[in-house]
Design a protein around this motif. Structure first.
Motif, mmCIF file in Angstrom:
data_model
loop_
_atom_site.group_PDB
_atom_site.id
_atom_site.type_symbol
_atom_site.label_atom_id
_atom_site.label_comp_id
_atom_site.label_asym_id
_atom_site.label_seq_id
_atom_site.Cartn_x
_atom_site.Cartn_y
_atom_site.Cartn_z
ATOM 1 N N PRO A 168 44.938 31.050 37.997
ATOM 2 C CA PRO A 168 43.510 31.379 37.902
ATOM 3 C C PRO A 168 43.230 32.872 37.696
ATOM 4 C CG PRO A 168 43.990 30.121 39.895
ATOM 5 C CD PRO A 168 45.298 30.436 39.271
ATOM 6 N N MET A 169 44.167 33.729 38.099
ATOM 7 C CA MET A 169 43.939 35.162 37.996
ATOM 8 C C MET A 169 44.418 35.711 36.642
ATOM 9 S SD MET A 169 42.436 37.336 39.731
ATOM 10 C CE MET A 169 42.207 36.867 41.434
ATOM 11 N N ALA A 170 45.006 34.855 35.817
ATOM 12 C CA ALA A 170 45.645 35.315 34.586
ATOM 13 C C ALA A 170 44.659 35.837 33.548
ATOM 14 C CB ALA A 170 46.463 34.176 33.968
ATOM 15 N N ARG A 171 45.062 36.893 32.861
ATOM 16 C CA ARG A 171 44.275 37.390 31.724
ATOM 17 C C ARG A 171 44.312 36.363 30.599
ATOM 18 N NH1 ARG A 171 43.480 43.096 31.923
ATOM 19 N NH2 ARG A 171 44.477 43.956 33.761
ATOM 20 N N TRP A 172 45.516 35.856 30.278
ATOM 21 C CA TRP A 172 45.644 34.877 29.189
ATOM 22 C C TRP A 172 45.599 33.456 29.762
ATOM 23 C CZ3 TRP A 172 48.046 39.656 28.693
ATOM 24 C CH2 TRP A 172 47.811 40.340 27.497
ATOM 25 N N TYR A 173 44.653 33.200 30.619
ATOM 26 C CA TYR A 173 44.486 31.875 31.221
ATOM 27 C C TYR A 173 43.985 30.905 30.170
ATOM 28 C CZ TYR A 173 42.022 28.370 34.121
ATOM 29 O OH TYR A 173 41.565 27.217 34.707
ATOM 30 N N PRO A 196 42.968 40.449 27.218
ATOM 31 C CA PRO A 196 41.735 39.897 27.788
ATOM 32 C C PRO A 196 41.545 40.460 29.194
ATOM 33 C CG PRO A 196 43.225 38.145 27.053
ATOM 34 C CD PRO A 196 43.987 39.421 26.978
ATOM 35 N N ASN A 197 40.315 40.518 29.637
ATOM 36 C CA ASN A 197 40.062 41.014 30.991
ATOM 37 C C ASN A 197 40.385 39.976 32.041
ATOM 38 O OD1 ASN A 197 39.210 43.543 30.156
ATOM 39 N ND2 ASN A 197 37.101 42.828 29.838
ATOM 40 N N ARG A 198 40.632 40.467 33.249
ATOM 41 C CA ARG A 198 40.848 39.542 34.369
ATOM 42 C C ARG A 198 39.513 38.867 34.685
ATOM 43 N NH1 ARG A 198 44.591 41.854 38.435
ATOM 44 N NH2 ARG A 198 42.755 41.982 39.746
ATOM 45 N N PRO A 199 39.589 37.673 35.271
ATOM 46 C CA PRO A 199 38.348 36.924 35.499
ATOM 47 C C PRO A 199 37.461 37.590 36.542
ATOM 48 C CG PRO A 199 40.177 35.886 36.630
ATOM 49 C CD PRO A 199 40.764 36.973 35.789
ATOM 50 N N SER A 200 36.171 37.424 36.374
ATOM 51 C CA SER A 200 35.227 37.879 37.407
ATOM 52 C C SER A 200 35.352 36.934 38.606
ATOM 53 C CB SER A 200 33.811 37.794 36.859
ATOM 54 O OG SER A 200 33.504 36.442 36.573
ATOM 55 N N GLY A 201 34.749 37.312 39.692
ATOM 56 C CA GLY A 201 34.785 36.464 40.880
ATOM 57 C C GLY A 201 34.272 35.066 40.604
ATOM 58 N N LYS A 202 33.194 35.016 39.835
ATOM 59 C CA LYS A 202 32.576 33.726 39.519
ATOM 60 C C LYS A 202 33.530 32.884 38.652
ATOM 61 C CE LYS A 202 28.468 32.297 37.398
ATOM 62 N NZ LYS A 202 27.572 32.804 36.358
ATOM 63 N N GLU A 203 34.047 33.538 37.631
ATOM 64 C CA GLU A 203 34.969 32.861 36.716
ATOM 65 C C GLU A 203 36.214 32.382 37.486
ATOM 66 O OE1 GLU A 203 35.053 31.807 33.708
ATOM 67 O OE2 GLU A 203 37.215 31.621 33.295
ATOM 68 N N TYR A 204 36.690 33.222 38.394
ATOM 69 C CA TYR A 204 37.869 32.871 39.192
ATOM 70 C C TYR A 204 37.617 31.607 40.002
ATOM 71 C CZ TYR A 204 41.506 33.264 42.759
ATOM 72 O OH TYR A 204 42.554 33.001 43.609
#
Length: 784
Positions: A516-521, A377-385
DNA sequence: GATTATCGGGG
DNA sequence: GTGTACGATAATC
């Protein structure tokens, strides 16, 4: 057949350098790549051409493309189904950034932000720090190679904050098995001293020495020693060509923290490791030394360095070398574990040294997902983070403690509670509410907090955990066999480090799910983990109390208890027997991997509130949790009072004595007997004076210093005393020299009482009672 | 009680 | 460098 020590992309040679101890292998075949959610190769190329046209570029972008091919992968955010997509291979690592920015507009991309060398280690089987047969691509043995290690530490001549523009480096200390030397620009009478004529020669000598070694230990060298050394070197027109192949040191500034990387060698900064692996309140070199070796290191005190230097005091040489000596010892202590992390996670020793445990878990998952043919999975965007950071959920169960002093305490805790839960319930971001299990199947599927978990296939998080646990079991079996035979050899030590590193990694998976920065969050998986954890610990507490214990306090996966029946006073031996019996019973009822175990016996403990307690064991060793407020900005009088109160409570078990400590200190304060130095409060000026919006004591003091014609810089630590008067606290703050008196009341209310008041209140002593020595005091005062 | 500011390690 | 990576606690609103 050689040991791989480090890897780096060499931008002159345009390939990855695999640094072995005595040679370099150039890996020219591995190319950077990422994935595009499209099977249409022509369309991708077309899109790039259009971009070139639009921006009047002359096929510069197309030239970066090496190859585009269709591959079959399991895609995480597409119902975890295998599907076809394009693998775009580019010529050079820095092409990825350019091409991906353009293609982001075209389609969804995957795995586009994995640093090149790390990508290489994910995709290839070569294991860093192990001895590797490069011809046949396999590991030779488990031994830790015979790395040449040295520690390194500099001393700077300065009166305030070290400023590399003017403050010279005066000494450099080194410690290794066969080299213990302090190189100095002044002649001291000391056996370890090596004299050089000036700072420039000193820097040249430092480079010469460091280049002899494979591994260089520092304590906070990432942030201090190397950046400082580099700046000083530049002022002499010198370059720090410390690399194995004479490459320059690479110092990257990343916000607050920098990193100092030397290609081909491993710079190991022990400060971040100490923070990760030890649980201390302070992480100065002396604290770590004391925690690991039970040795009280004599600290030079940086403010004394110029004096000692000017007075040719040779103890400066000794102290300075001591720092290097203990840095070396701490390094030797931690190196094997770091090496095992490096091997298990399969990333370079340098990187592992600077990764948090969540980052290590992520690279382990990337390695596993690559093996499983799964796109990460991709890392979260700024908003998602931001969204993730704000979302909170209920954590572990914490029982309100039975406040006060307790004796004969046993603690018990679950061995890896959260990993067991994650594995037994198959908790993973792709197994939660999966679409692959049909409705009927899901009908019998247990629902936890409104979610169901896949019954058909095991999720990547439980799978990774299970691999780790199984590997650890195997290792522990060998360890047991070796122990029975009395074979506590090198192999035994290495395996022991291996099982320890695996344990740390296994225990980090829950934290990873909530990172919060996890790909598999997965917030939901994390929440369910703690939810189930609460059920287990609460059930266990119930069982313990039914058995005859009184549970004093519990937090997440363990609890402190004593024997409930006061009439039946148990000896320590009997208490431990009861504990063993209880553990045996409960462990028979717990599922598979889960195990409650004995953690420790304490002769006395004081419990204040949740997360705040202190215990003392049979060896008079004190453990303090959550109570310590000893930070450098507090005054000595405050720190000492707190220490003495805890001693009175835990060692003597006397509330009266603790009360007396506080009342005596208050008395001394009122009597003017306290030394002004002990009243100094230290606060750092973190920005320029004019940038402070609010008034704060240290800012006001800084302004006064400025007015008196002295200089104040950002970063200076301002030491001040609050004097008496009617104006605001900030206005009454003065430096030591100008403080004619002190505000007794301020010190009682803001420095003496806050650290101890909660402690005393838990014992039923009120604030007024502590301060009420006033009447006695006046009486005494006048009688005397 | 929630939000904002500060500090850490090194000399 | 194919990387936007802190985390705990005190002060303040």
């Amino acid at each position: 057949m050689e040991s791989l020590i480090d890897l780096d992309y060499n931008s002159d040679d345009l390939c990855i350098y695999l640094y072995l101890i005595n040679s370099i292998i150039k890996e020219k075949d591995f190319k950077p790549y990422f994935y595009v959610n499209s099977t249409d190769k022509e369309q991708i190329l077309e899109f790039l051409k259009d971009y070139e046209k639009k921006h009047k570029l002359d096929s510069e972008i197309s030239k970066m493309i090496e190859n585009i091919e269709t591959v079959k992968k399991i895609v995480f955010d597409e119902n975890y189904q295998e599907k076809e997509l394009s693998k775009v291979t580019v010529k050079y690592p820095n092409n990825v950034k350019t091409v991906r920015e353009i293609l982001m507009e075209f389609e969804r991309l995957y795995e586009y932000d994995i640093p090149f060398v790390r990508r290489y280690l994910i995709d290839n089987s070569v294991i860093p720090t192990s001895t590797w047969d490069f011809e046949n691509n396999k590991k030779i043995d488990n031994k830790i190679p015979d790395f040449k290690t040295v520690s390194f530490d500099i001393e700077v001549y300065c009166n305030k904050e070290p400023n590399p523009k003017k403050d010279p480096i005066i000494m450099a200390s080194f410690s290794s098995k066969d080299f213990n030397t302090v190189v100095s620009t002044k002649k001291f009478d000391h056996e370890k001293l090596e004299y050089v004529k000036d700072e420039k020669e000193l820097i040249k000598r430092i480079i010469e020495i460091l280049k002899e070694y494979d591994i260089i230990y520092t304590y906070n060298g990432d942030n201090f020693d190397f950046p400082y050394l580099k700046k000083r070197a530049e002022s002499f027109g010198l370059e720090l060509k410390l690399g194995k192949n004479d490459e320059k040191i690479k110092i990257t500034k990343g916000g607050m923290n920098s990193k100092s990387y030397i290609p081909g060698r491993v710079h190991i900064d022990l400060y971040p490791i100490a923070r990760r692996l030890l649980n201390l309140t302070k992480y100065r070199l002396e604290n770590v030394t004391e925690a690991l070796f039970d040795v009280k290191k004599v600290d030079v005190g940086h403010e004394n360095i110029p004096k000692m230097w000017d007075n040719l005091d040779e103890t400066l040489v000794e102290y300075s070398h001591q720092d290097a000596y203990y840095t070396q010892r701490i390094g030797e202590q931690f190196l094997p574990l770091e090496i095992m992390f490096s091997r298990v996670v399969n990333q370079s020793l340098y990187d592992i040294n600077r990764m948090s445990s969540s980052q290590m878990v992520e690279y382990l998952l990337l390695k596993n997902s690559y093996k499983m043919g799964v796109i990460a999975p991709n890392r979260p965007s700024g908003k998602e983070y931001q969204k993730r950071i704000r979302s909170s959920y209920e954590g572990g169960y914490v029982k309100e403690p039975l406040k006060g002093i307790h004796e004969d305490i046993v603690s018990m805790d679950f061995l890896s509670l959260y990993p067991s839960i994650i594995m037994s319930h198959n908790l993973s971001p792709e197994t939660i509410d999966c679409t692959c299990c049909s409705d009927e199947e899901n009908g019998e599927n247990e629902e936890i907090l409104g979610h169901k978990f896949c019954k058909k296939s095991i999720g990547i998080i439980p799978k990774t955990l299970m691999d780790l646990i199984n590997r650890r079991k195997k290792v522990k079996k060998v360890l047991r066999e070796k122990a029975e035979k009395g074979e506590f050899d090198e192999e035994y030590q290495i395996l022991d480090y291996e099982q320890r590193s695996i344990k740390v990694l296994a225990n980090s998976h829950y934290g990873y799910l909530a990172f919060p920065m996890a790909r598999w969050y997965s917030r939901d998986c994390a929440e369910i983990t703690t939810h189930l954890g609460r059920q287990y610990i609460q059930k266990t507490i119930e069982e313990a109390e039914n058995f005859g214990f009184k549970v004093i306090y519990a937090d997440t996966d363990g609890f402190y208890s004593k024997w409930a029946d006061d009439k039946e006073k148990l000896s320590k031996y009997e208490l431990l027997e009861k504990t063993r019996e209880f553990l045996k019973n409960i462990n028979n009822t717990l599922p598979g991997e889960m195990e409650l175990e004995f953690e420790g016996y304490f002769k006395r403990g004081i419990f204040v509130t949740k997360k705040k307690y202190a215990l003392i064991d049979e060896n008079e060793k004190i453990t303090v949790k959550g109570l310590e407020v000893v930070r450098r900005d507090w005054s000595n009088v405050s720190k000492n009072t707190q220490k003495n109160v805890l001693n009175a409570l835990l060692k003597e078990g006397s509330v009266e004595n603790a009360k007396k400590v506080i009342q005596d200190t208050i008395k001394e304060l009122k009597d003017g007997k306290v030394n002004n130095e002990d009243l100094l409060i230290h606060t750092q000026l973190t920005k320029r004076i004019e940038d402070y919006k609010t008034t704060a004591p240290h800012v006001e003091v800084a302004k006064k210093i400025l007015k008196s014609g002295n200089r104040v810089n950002t970063g200076d630590v301002i030491s001040y005393i609050i004097t008496s008067g009617n104006k605001s606290i900030s206005e009454r703050a003065e430096i030591l020299e100008n403080a004619k008196n002190y505000d007794t009341n301020y010190y009682i209310e803001n420095q003496i009482l806050p650290p101890v008041i909660r402690l005393m209140e838990a014992l039923g002593i009120t604030k007024d009672e502590l301060k009420d020595s006033k009447k006695q005091y006046t009486l005494h005062h006048f009688l005397k």
